[in-house]
Design a protein around this motif. Structure first.
Motif, short mmCIF file in Angstrom:
data_model
loop_
_atom_site.label_atom_id
_atom_site.label_comp_id
_atom_site.label_asym_id
_atom_site.label_seq_id
_atom_site.Cartn_x
_atom_site.Cartn_y
_atom_site.Cartn_z
N ALA A 426 0.63 -1.37 0.31
CA ALA A 426 0.09 0.21 -0.10
C ALA A 426 0.79 1.29 -0.07
CB ALA A 426 -1.14 0.40 1.15
N GLY A 427 0.96 1.80 -0.59
CA GLY A 427 1.44 3.37 -1.20
C GLY A 427 2.41 3.28 -1.38
N SER A 428 2.34 2.08 -2.14
CA SER A 428 3.69 3.07 -3.18
C SER A 428 3.61 3.87 -4.13
CB SER A 428 4.08 0.94 -3.47
OG SER A 428 4.88 -0.06 -2.84
N VAL A 429 4.62 4.03 -4.80
CA VAL A 429 4.84 4.72 -6.33
C VAL A 429 5.70 3.78 -6.53
CG1 VAL A 429 6.51 6.64 -7.28
CG2 VAL A 429 5.19 7.21 -5.00
N ILE A 430 5.48 2.92 -8.19
CA ILE A 430 5.79 2.25 -8.40
C ILE A 430 6.60 2.12 -10.16
CG2 ILE A 430 5.61 -0.64 -9.72
CD1 ILE A 430 5.82 -0.25 -6.30
N THR A 431 8.11 2.71 -10.26
CA THR A 431 8.53 3.24 -11.17
C THR A 431 9.25 2.06 -11.92
OG1 THR A 431 10.48 3.87 -10.01
CG2 THR A 431 8.63 5.61 -10.06
N ASP A 432 9.82 0.89 -11.67
CA ASP A 432 10.64 -0.37 -11.57
C ASP A 432 9.30 -1.27 -11.84
OD1 ASP A 432 12.47 1.26 -12.15
OD2 ASP A 432 13.00 0.96 -10.03
#
Ligand code: UD1
Ligand code: CA
Length: 469
Positions: A426-432
């Motif tokens: 939860a609350g992740s910013v996924i860039t990869d």
């Protein structure tokens, strides 16, 4: 006998007070002219239909070009008689002409056929389709040679009515059959001797009758189908009539429509049996809905394809999208063009999708934006998940596999791929990209500062007591 159908559609429609040409105004979700063409096309092949265009000719032609009709141009709109003069070249080769008005859109093909057959049986030079109107005001009146006889002496326009004609309730529908030869041998004698300085096609009745030709009239089976649309209010009356007819047709085929007078259904819409449509729903364009569905109030579906057993809860906007069987949508969902919602999938409240495929049984139930995304089957998209699909220049794709769990309030920054069965915290910013079966944590670690709050309160208390002393 070669039959052609000419549709007069060149007029501006001054009484509408609109920038748009009259025949482009819509009822039942389609321009007036398309309805008239559709009726004519049930009687003759479309290449034998000629639309006479003039005012905004280009826009009118492009609105109906796909139907395959031919066009004649009336550069200046000098009346209905002049419109037919402009069609002389294009109608060569036909022995018989049926003339329709582009602004009389409820006309049924059966009535065109009845007019044709009557005209041929009567061996007439001109046959006028008429109706007994409850309120004939504004229409041309048909003056029979003797009351009850088929022969007509003249058509008299509203403005030229003599007091003794006020009682005539038989109106000219603006729809005629002509022996073409009789029409064009005499049309040159029309005179624009009326307040509008126009050449009236209606004057052909008297002209031909006086020349000893046979002019007759046939009454339409239903007066309502020859109503013209000269004002927006008249047009909306026809719109209501057409949509009610459409609702009745669906109800006859097993669809339940509560309070049908509140529902807006375009003429191209199809709905399967045992589907329920609640009040104030709009079904627009080429929307198709399967069987056993429920479409709850305030939902607008436009060019949508909906499978069987779908529940669309209230207040959803769904356009140019496909929803497979068993899916549940809404309330308050926005399903934008290019969305494909899989079988038994859920799109919940305040969820927006665009160009997105949501796999079978997958769920995005709360407060989410899925744009340019591919989501596999059995995946759960947590509340508040956002696909960040736009970098300011390009639209980029997010791919989410099967059986994935996206924790709430995650931002998936495209282009990015989440592998099958992966978890995103939860609350992740996924860039990869996240590999299959992995857990991705894309957030800073939580720090707990022990007793920080209590110390702060104590400091505050100290300041207060200091100031009162
Ligand atoms: C016409 C008839 C009237 C009839 C009524 C039925 C005449 C003079 N009067 O009146 O007797 O009761 O229809 O609805 O015909 N058009 C052209 N070019 C023109 C003028 C008109 O193509 O120069 C087209 C219009 O786009 C429209 C149709 O002809 O589709 C009828 O014209 P409109 O001006 O609406 O005639 P009405 O006044 O309704
Ligand atoms: Ca009219």
């Amino acid at each position: 006998m070669r039959l052609g159908i000419a549709i007069m559609a060149a007029g501006k429609g001054t009484r509408l007070k609109s920038k748009r040409a009259k025949v482009l105004h819509e009822i039942g979700g389609k321009p007036l002219l398309r309805h008239v063409i559709a009726a004519a096309a049930q009687v003759v092949p479309t290449r034998d239909i000629l639309a006479i265009v003039g005012h905004q000719a280009e826009a009118v032609e492009s609105a109906v070009r796909d139907t395959g009709v031919r066009f004649a141009v009336q550069e200046k709109q000098r009346g209905t008689g002049h419109a037919m003069q402009c069609a002389e070249q294009e109608t060569r080769g036909y022995e018989m002409l049926i003339v329709l008005s582009g602004d009389v859109p409820l006309l049924r093909p059966e009535t065109i056929v009845a007019l044709r057959d009557f005209h041929l049986r009567e061996r007439a030079a001109m046959t006028i389709l008429t109706a007994e109107a409850a309120n004939p005001f504004g229409y041309g009146r048909v003056i029979r040679r003797t009351p009850g006889a088929p022969e007509v002496a003249a058509i008299v326009e509203q403005k030229a009515l003599k007091p003794e004609m006020e009682g005539v309730r038989e109106i000219n529908s603006g729809i005629y059959a002509f022996r073409r030869k009789a029409l064009y041998e005499n049309i040159g004698q029309l005179r624009a001797n009326n307040p509008q300085k126009e050449f009236y096609l209606t004057d052909m009745a008297r002209l031909l009758a006086d020349a000893g030709k046979r002019v007759v009239a046939i009454e339409a089976a239903q007066a309502s189908e020859v109503l013209g649309a000269n004002t927006i209010a008249e047009m909306m009356d026809l719109d209501r009539a057409m949509r009610m007819e459409q609702a009745r047709r669906l109800m006859a085929a097993g669809v339940t429509i509560f309070r049908p007078e509140t529902v807006t259904i375009d003429v191209g819409v199809e709905v399967g049996a045992d589907t329920t449509i609640e009040p104030f729903v709009q079904l627009l364009g080429e929307t198709t809905i399967g069987s056993d569905c429920r479409i709850r109030s305030w939902t607008v579906l436009e060019n949508a394809t909906v499978g069987d057993r779908v529940l669309v809860r209230q207040s959803c906007a769904i356009s140019e999208s496909r929803i497979e069987k068993g899916a549940v949508i809404g309330p308050f969902a926005h399903v934008r063009p290019g969305s494909h919602i899989g079988e038994d999938a859920h799109v919940g409240n305040f969820v927006e999708t665009k160009k997105t495929r949501l796999g079978k049984g997958s769920k995005a139930n709360h407060l989410t934006y899925l744009g340019d995304a591919e989501v596999g089957a059995g995946t759960n998209i947590g509340a508040g998940t956002i696909t960040c699909n736009y970098d300011g220049v390009n639209k980029l794709t997010t791919v989410i596999g099967e059986g994935v769990f996206i924790g709430s309030d995650s931002a998936l920054v495209a282009p990015v791929t989440i592998g099958d069965r992966a978890y995103v915290a939860a609350g992740s910013v996924i860039t990869d990209d996240v590999p299959a079966d992995a857990l991705a944590l894309g957030r800073s670690r939580q720090v707990n500062k022990l007793l920080w709050a209590r110390n702060r309160r104590a400091q505050k208390e100290g300041r207060k007591s200091g100031s009162t002393k």
